[in-house]
Scaffold this active site. Structure first.
Site, short mmCIF file in Angstrom:
data_model
loop_
_atom_site.label_atom_id
_atom_site.label_comp_id
_atom_site.label_asym_id
_atom_site.label_seq_id
_atom_site.Cartn_x
_atom_site.Cartn_y
_atom_site.Cartn_z
N CYS A 1 43.66 0.52 9.45
CA CYS A 1 42.52 0.56 8.52
C CYS A 1 42.68 -0.45 7.40
O CYS A 1 41.69 -0.84 6.78
CB CYS A 1 42.36 1.97 7.96
SG CYS A 1 43.83 2.55 7.12
N HIS B 1 38.60 10.10 5.94
CA HIS B 1 38.02 8.78 5.67
C HIS B 1 36.99 8.49 6.77
O HIS B 1 37.20 7.64 7.63
CB HIS B 1 39.13 7.72 5.66
CG HIS B 1 38.76 6.43 5.01
ND1 HIS B 1 37.50 6.18 4.47
CD2 HIS B 1 39.46 5.28 4.81
CE1 HIS B 1 37.48 4.96 3.97
NE2 HIS B 1 38.64 4.39 4.16
N ASP C 1 48.69 3.52 10.22
CA ASP C 1 48.27 3.43 8.81
C ASP C 1 49.55 3.54 7.98
O ASP C 1 50.63 3.86 8.50
CB ASP C 1 47.29 4.57 8.50
CG ASP C 1 46.72 4.51 7.08
OD1 ASP C 1 46.83 3.45 6.43
OD2 ASP C 1 46.18 5.54 6.61
N ARG D 1 33.23 -2.32 8.72
CA ARG D 1 32.98 -1.36 7.65
C ARG D 1 31.60 -1.63 7.05
O ARG D 1 30.84 -0.72 6.74
CB ARG D 1 34.06 -1.47 6.55
CG ARG D 1 35.48 -1.06 6.99
CD ARG D 1 35.58 0.43 7.25
NE ARG D 1 35.13 1.20 6.10
CZ ARG D 1 35.87 1.46 5.02
NH1 ARG D 1 37.12 1.06 4.97
NH2 ARG D 1 35.37 2.17 4.01
N GLN E 1 35.65 4.95 7.64
CA GLN E 1 36.63 4.15 8.36
C GLN E 1 36.55 4.46 9.86
O GLN E 1 36.46 3.55 10.69
CB GLN E 1 38.04 4.46 7.82
CG GLN E 1 39.12 3.67 8.51
CD GLN E 1 39.06 2.19 8.17
OE1 GLN E 1 39.01 1.82 7.01
NE2 GLN E 1 39.05 1.33 9.17
N ARG F 1 35.07 7.91 -3.68
CA ARG F 1 36.47 7.89 -3.23
C ARG F 1 37.24 8.75 -4.21
O ARG F 1 37.29 8.44 -5.41
CB ARG F 1 37.00 6.46 -3.21
CG ARG F 1 38.52 6.40 -3.09
CD ARG F 1 39.03 5.04 -2.71
NE ARG F 1 38.70 4.75 -1.33
CZ ARG F 1 39.27 3.78 -0.61
NH1 ARG F 1 40.20 3.01 -1.16
NH2 ARG F 1 38.93 3.57 0.64
N1 CP Z 1 40.45 0.73 4.69
C1 CP Z 1 40.03 0.92 3.44
O1 CP Z 1 39.36 1.90 3.12
O2 CP Z 1 40.40 -0.05 2.56
P1 CP Z 1 40.30 0.04 0.97
O3 CP Z 1 41.26 1.10 0.53
O4 CP Z 1 40.68 -1.32 0.49
O5 CP Z 1 38.88 0.40 0.59
N1 NVA Z 2 45.82 6.55 4.16
C1 NVA Z 2 45.52 5.48 3.23
C2 NVA Z 2 44.27 4.80 3.62
C3 NVA Z 2 43.82 3.69 2.73
C4 NVA Z 2 42.53 3.09 3.16
C5 NVA Z 2 45.41 6.06 1.84
O1 NVA Z 2 44.82 7.12 1.67
O2 NVA Z 2 45.94 5.46 0.90
#
Ligand code: CP
Ligand code: NVA
Length: 307
Positions: free
Chosen positions: A260, A129, A220, A288, A132, A102
């Protein structure tokens, strides 16, 4: 497929195959079958940003497959500062069987993939993502929806999750609409890729127009991780893009609501909608785990027979 960096790394057939594997793994686990197809295998789990769902589902998914994850915070390993991205990739390739990362910049995860000799999974970047989106469409697929016959409306920011949802939707033949404030639409090259994949996407600034007749309404946060300095400006720009009961009234009566998570309740979505009967946000979160188990098993070359 060597890596999973973008939803566009999939084909329709690969996505459907991952859905079948995910469904099988989910069913077997729920029936108490405890195979260990990844016994003795390990993945490095690099997180430059916070996470609840992605970290837990990757770690637990690996445990359920008989393997394990080694969590590494970006700060701890100093990805790109203490040590270059290529060197981190080369070192990890000597010890573990895969990397999930990440990251802030999408280039970081593609850089890891370029220099690693092991599979790399994008656990969220500023651009995509894909894990997701895979879990999201798996959630719709397991409800028996024909993904090539439904309309999914994206409401809000044309962000990383949006990009992956649009790209995978295009591959699966889903009709797509997106309502975004001016300047926050999905990137031009994402829209171009959606078109190249044969996707049917309409982008508008009007949320009721995008949601009109939709089978699925997805939103989101307005401010993603790393954009905190823009929070105020974004709150203003997105104020007309809240998914609330009134907006949901434009969708089909049977419409499902997706997010998400984490949700900023009272901003992009209201409590009554996120907690209401149309909401499938916790099914998405649960899936997930199963969708990523399918990705990990496939990329690491484990056998479903042993699961
Ligand atoms: N939806 C998602 O990726 O959640 P987190 O940021 O908690 O991993
Ligand atoms: N768009 C959000 C998604 C989190 C899972 C972010 O990047 O923070």
């Amino acid at each position: 497929m060597k890596h999973f960096l973008s939803a566009a790394d999939l084909t329709r057939e690969r996505a459907l195959e991952l859905f079948r594997v995910a469904a099988e793994l989910k069913q077997r686990w729920k029936r108490g079958r405890r195979g260990t197809p990844l016994a003795g295998r390990a993945m490095a789990l690099i997180f430059e940003k916070p996470s609840l769902r992605t970290r837990v589902t990757l770690e637990v998914g690996l445990v359920q497959l008989g393997g394990r994850g080694v969590y590494l915070s970006g700060q701890e390993i100093g990805l790109g500062t203490r040590e270059s991205v290529p060197d981190v990739a080369r070192n990890l390739s000597r010890w573990v069987d895969g990397i999930a990362a990440r990251v802030y910049a999408h280039d970081t995860v593609t850089g890891l993939a370029r220099h690693a000799t092991i599979p790399v999974i994008n656990g969220l970047s500023d651009f995509e993502h894909p894990c997701q989106a895979l879990a999201d469409y798996f959630t719709l697929y397991e409800r028996g929806l024909d993904l090539s016959k439904i309309t999914l409306a994206w409401v809000g920011d044309g962000n990383n999750v949006c990009n992956s949802v649009l790209l995978l939707g295009a591959l699966l033949g889903t009709r797509l609409t997106a309502a975004c404030p001016p300047g926050y639409e999905p990137a031009e090259h994402v829209q171009a890729t959606v078109a190249r994949l044969g996707g049917r996407l309409t982008v508008t600034t009007e949320a009721p127009e995008a949601v009109g007749g939709a089978d699925v309404v997805y939103t989101d946060v307005w401010t993603s991780m790393g954009q905190e300095a823009e929070r105020e400006r974004r709150a203003e720009a997105f104020s007309r893009y809240q998914v609330n009961a009134k907006l949901l009234g434009f969708a089909r009566p049977s419409a499902l609501v997706m997010h998400c998570l984490p949700a900023h309740r009272g901003e992009e979505i209201t409590d009554d909608v996120v907690d209401g009967p149309a909401s499938i946000v916790l099914d998405q979160a649960e899936n997930r785990l199963h969708a990523q188990k399918a990705v990990i098993l496939t990329l690491l070359g484990g056998s479903l027979d042993d699961a």
